[in-house]
Design a protein around this motif. Sequence first.
Motif, mmCIF file in Angstrom:
data_model
loop_
_atom_site.group_PDB
_atom_site.id
_atom_site.type_symbol
_atom_site.label_atom_id
_atom_site.label_comp_id
_atom_site.label_asym_id
_atom_site.label_seq_id
_atom_site.Cartn_x
_atom_site.Cartn_y
_atom_site.Cartn_z
ATOM 1 N N LYS A 193 0.770 -1.408 -0.209
ATOM 2 C CA LYS A 193 -0.243 0.308 -0.152
ATOM 3 C C LYS A 193 1.226 1.622 0.153
ATOM 4 O O LYS A 193 0.350 2.604 0.311
ATOM 5 C CB LYS A 193 -0.924 0.163 1.240
ATOM 6 N N ARG A 194 2.105 1.580 -0.280
ATOM 7 C CA ARG A 194 3.046 2.339 0.066
ATOM 8 C C ARG A 194 3.288 2.659 -1.564
ATOM 9 O O ARG A 194 2.356 2.564 -2.330
ATOM 10 C CB ARG A 194 4.499 2.012 0.148
ATOM 11 N N GLU A 195 3.792 4.322 -1.542
ATOM 12 C CA GLU A 195 3.739 4.840 -2.894
ATOM 13 C C GLU A 195 4.908 4.639 -2.904
ATOM 14 O O GLU A 195 6.090 4.545 -2.146
ATOM 15 C CB GLU A 195 3.212 6.367 -2.131
ATOM 16 N N HIS A 196 5.141 4.286 -3.950
ATOM 17 C CA HIS A 196 6.374 3.935 -4.667
ATOM 18 C C HIS A 196 6.897 4.988 -6.263
ATOM 19 O O HIS A 196 6.083 4.970 -7.520
ATOM 20 C CB HIS A 196 6.002 2.708 -5.862
ATOM 21 N N HIS A 197 8.324 6.032 -5.952
ATOM 22 C CA HIS A 197 8.497 6.956 -6.530
ATOM 23 C C HIS A 197 9.383 6.890 -7.851
ATOM 24 O O HIS A 197 9.931 7.085 -8.475
ATOM 25 C CB HIS A 197 8.133 8.491 -6.043
ATOM 26 N N ILE A 198 10.073 5.897 -6.644
ATOM 27 C CA ILE A 198 11.613 5.384 -7.385
ATOM 28 C C ILE A 198 11.086 3.224 -8.488
ATOM 29 O O ILE A 198 10.426 3.056 -7.840
ATOM 30 C CB ILE A 198 12.431 4.440 -6.546
ATOM 31 N N LEU A 199 11.833 3.928 -9.795
ATOM 32 C CA LEU A 199 11.376 3.140 -10.609
ATOM 33 C C LEU A 199 12.178 1.790 -11.341
ATOM 34 O O LEU A 199 12.951 1.603 -10.324
ATOM 35 C CB LEU A 199 11.511 3.639 -11.953
ATOM 36 N N ASP A 200 11.150 0.539 -11.161
ATOM 37 C CA ASP A 200 12.536 -1.068 -11.615
ATOM 38 C C ASP A 200 12.830 -1.381 -11.988
ATOM 39 O O ASP A 200 12.884 -0.780 -13.820
ATOM 40 C CB ASP A 200 11.406 -1.623 -11.389
ATOM 41 N N ARG A 201 14.125 -1.433 -12.090
ATOM 42 C CA ARG A 201 14.941 -1.985 -13.532
ATOM 43 C C ARG A 201 14.173 -2.890 -13.575
ATOM 44 O O ARG A 201 13.900 -4.088 -12.891
ATOM 45 C CB ARG A 201 15.940 -2.073 -13.206
ATOM 46 N N PRO A 202 13.443 -3.523 -15.049
ATOM 47 C CA PRO A 202 13.141 -4.828 -15.956
ATOM 48 C C PRO A 202 13.558 -6.184 -15.143
ATOM 49 O O PRO A 202 12.204 -6.225 -14.137
ATOM 50 C CB PRO A 202 13.140 -4.570 -16.921
ATOM 51 N N ARG A 203 14.889 -6.000 -14.647
ATOM 52 C CA ARG A 203 15.029 -6.937 -14.044
ATOM 53 C C ARG A 203 14.921 -7.200 -12.892
ATOM 54 O O ARG A 203 14.822 -8.739 -12.762
ATOM 55 C CB ARG A 203 16.493 -7.206 -14.534
ATOM 56 N N ASN A 204 14.898 -6.400 -12.641
ATOM 57 C CA ASN A 204 14.088 -6.788 -10.498
ATOM 58 C C ASN A 204 12.550 -6.487 -10.524
ATOM 59 O O ASN A 204 12.471 -7.281 -9.465
ATOM 60 C CB ASN A 204 14.481 -5.423 -10.131
ATOM 61 N N ALA A 205 11.916 -6.852 -11.084
ATOM 62 C CA ALA A 205 10.562 -7.474 -11.043
ATOM 63 C C ALA A 205 10.493 -8.650 -12.500
ATOM 64 O O ALA A 205 9.076 -8.428 -13.635
ATOM 65 C CB ALA A 205 9.438 -6.604 -11.475
ATOM 66 N N ALA A 206 11.040 -9.337 -12.637
ATOM 67 C CA ALA A 206 11.117 -10.512 -13.080
ATOM 68 C C ALA A 206 10.231 -10.494 -13.620
ATOM 69 O O ALA A 206 9.684 -10.885 -15.085
ATOM 70 C CB ALA A 206 12.183 -11.531 -12.971
#
Lengths: 539, 354
Positions: free
Chosen positions: A371-384
């Motif tokens: 439920k937290r806010e996310h402002h830092i983007l994922d590098r695609p590999r880190n969200a496999a």
Amino acid sequence: MSTTTEDRPAPVAEKRSGGVTAAASNYLDERTSISAVVKEFGRKVFPDHWSFLLGEVALYSFVVILLSGTFLTFFFQASMVEVEYDGSYVPLKGVEMSAAMASSLDISFDIRGGLLMRQIHHWAALLFVAAIGLHMMRIFFTGAFRKPREINWVIGFVLFILAMAEGFTGYSLPDDLLSGNGLRIIDGMVKGIPLVGTWISFLLFGGEFPGTAIVGRLYTLHILLLPALVLLFIALHLVFVVVHKHTQFGGPGKTQQNVVGYPVMPVYAAKAGGFFFIVFGVIAFLASFFTINPIWNYGPYDPSPVSAGTQPDWYIGFADGALRLIPPHLEFVLLDRTWSFNIIIPLAALGLFIVLALIYPFIEAWITGDKREHHILDRPRNAATRTAIGAAGLTFYAGLWAAASSDIIATHFMVTMEGVIHTLQAVVIVGPFIAYFLTKRICLALQKKDREIVLHGYESGRIIRLPGGEYIEKHEPIDEYQRWKLVSYHDYKPLMIRPNSRGKISVGQKARASLSRWFFEDRIAPPSRGEIEASHGDH
Amino acid sequence: MAQDGQSTELTASGDHDEVETLSPGTAVVSSDAVRDPGLPPHRLRVTDTDPKKAKRAERVVYTLFYLSLAGSLFAVAAYMAFPIIPEDLLSVRLNNMFIGVGITLALLGIGIGAVHWGKALMHDHEAIDLRHPVRGTDETRARAVEIIQEANEESGFGRRSLIRNTLIGALVAFPLPAVVLFRGLAPEGEDPVELLENTAWEAGTRLARDPDGTPIRASDVTIGSVFHVIPEGLAEMEHMLEEKAKAIVLLMRLKPEDLNEEESKKDWSYNGIVAYSKVCTHVGCPVALYEQQTHHLLCPCHQSQFDVANHAAVIFGPAARPLPQLPIAVDDEGYLVAQSDFKEPVGPSFWERH
Ligand code: HEM
Ligand code: FES
């Protein structure tokens, strides 16, 4: 707004009160409060990354579309009245055609710069949809759709659909052979819809196909209703970008609580303003040298002739391809009514695809429960898993898209039509699974490599000989900048379900748990401080 | 395994110096995560350190702006210098190209110049904005709730349920007339189903060539040939395009021994000459490509294939039904004529078709 800047020189003192600029600013501010706007937005910060430009390309090509389209409206006649063409294009002289077609030819051959404007409009349209598509991919693969930006993803998606609708209605306006043929296909598809199809087609065309109403009606949609909606949604979209502030990639100095980048005035304004002119310039270049939609070669609409190998604009391809990939005979009469599954299946499949993409942010949020806010983007590999899902979706889309050119593929590579269709049927059905699997493996491998680099440094390429005679490659530790980039991301574990207060496990919880397992089962944890410290012992 | 909803372990979180109040779901929040080293985000450029480079960058920028100016003037000059000469295609092309080149130059000059200015010369220090949670502060939210409650009190929206419910009812109903109005999009007194079931073909209508409309004699049709056909007199019909969209026909002559006809339709052909609707039964494109050797018809839109030798049955592609056959005969003067209209609706399927 708290803007902190570092060691800036003191601003150069304003010219003394007499300056014209100062007087004008004063005049304006006393009537509009504009100083508050400058104070609020003048130093708003925008982070820099090439992929953040894609949305800008879309926005700027829309502006180009508005400008060129307005020029076209001064000359275009949205009427299907039969006229005899009497313009400068000799091969069509004396041919009966609609006023729409004749005026499009006049724009092309009798008005100086008219062809240029038509081609600018059309190239800008192609670029517009392409830029939206790439922009969406950027958002998806970096996880920029996570809280608080889910609604903006939906707004953006609506824009994508509106853009395709704008493109299709525009393509149909000149009433040439290809645009009429495109409408014929729409008519056939609409008629295949159970229960209401026949009547929708009848109402849409104002009677039987092609009728004399459709161009005028599409014109209203194309220059009034749809642009108004596009503008409205763009405005909403941008308001939310301001409210949320832009996302940024992780790295030194970047946290969830700040945004690091260039202030609107002057750097961002110069870059973004300049970039508008570059986009416009590239479109003008294309329009000067590359013909697009040569309606004079196609001739006016006539239900009888067609030529092989004609193509819709690229963004309609996936729908056309879906129609082509359906195997024969999927239609039957039941209860004295015709059920055209050769139409219903592709429509439903595309509908489902679009809906799944539209609600993806909510699905992922439900699975992670984050439920937290996310402002830092994922590098695609880190969200496999997400990246793999995206790759699967793209493969599905690409398969459909390629199918829209099945005849061209067949003639170009001299293979059979049947072979191409069967291959693409396989691509669309099996391809997404293969793409999913491969992408996931690649992402995990990249994560392992990152972990390796953080813990043991990178391969320096220097080989040294140990006293014992064996050779090893020296590993160099990475610098702090690099290391922070590689380790600063969140990861998730599979959900463990627990019975609720009445000792039961709900079906929803079970579903969520299995989805969560699917997403995060083979995760690779980022290296921890302890691990890094321990690893220093090794080298 | 993560324990969803347990936020107690979070407070230990040190990684992003966040004040965590919201559930991280199944995110792993470890106290052993690497800490932000607090490095500054910035590194210097060459133009910051080398005044000569800065001077050069300045020159590039204003040269580009000059170039843009020249481009605009060039476009205006080209507009006049390269007019369109009626019936001269080359003049159109030159007009398009030269105006376009001028405009391109004008735009790219400004664009590249401005971007270069921003990148190489403007003050390069990044700035930092702080983010605040998108959610309003507790105070704001409390006040908002209060306002809505007050408004509710003052209006009685919640209390006076009859007023509220009738208002909702009225609001739901008021767009209905707009829906009905759209019935006017299509002419009244016409039934689409009936229109779709009939075409311009009647008993005795001659088969004529598309597009010139000259009738076809049976003796003109040699074996292996194919004719694009319309009903005679189509050009004079009131709704020419609508009629044409339904009435187009392909006429082919096969060797009688190649032709496999259904028993009930044996007398629909004449001497190996068969006539089929040219409107694809998939979504209605003209099925215009005939392969003489195989007797296959191919629709260019989605590649449905029909076998003419075998009563136009579908052999490939998304179409489901054979092309409807037009029963033909020969009149006293030797011209091909229709025996009747098609016996079934032509073209794409529709719900009421049976
Ligand atoms: C996102 C928005 C839009 C897209 C994707 C789009 C796309 C198109 C396309 C592909 C064509 C066919 C052009 C051709 O090759 O002849 C067209 C025609 C046209 N568009 Fe647009 N358009 C958009 C918005 C507008 C707007 C806002 C206007 C007016 C203010 C406009 C005015 C016209 C006119 C008058 C034509 C017919 C011109 C002709 O056929 O020569 N369009 N549009
Ligand atoms: S319209 Fe003929 S195959 Fe689709």
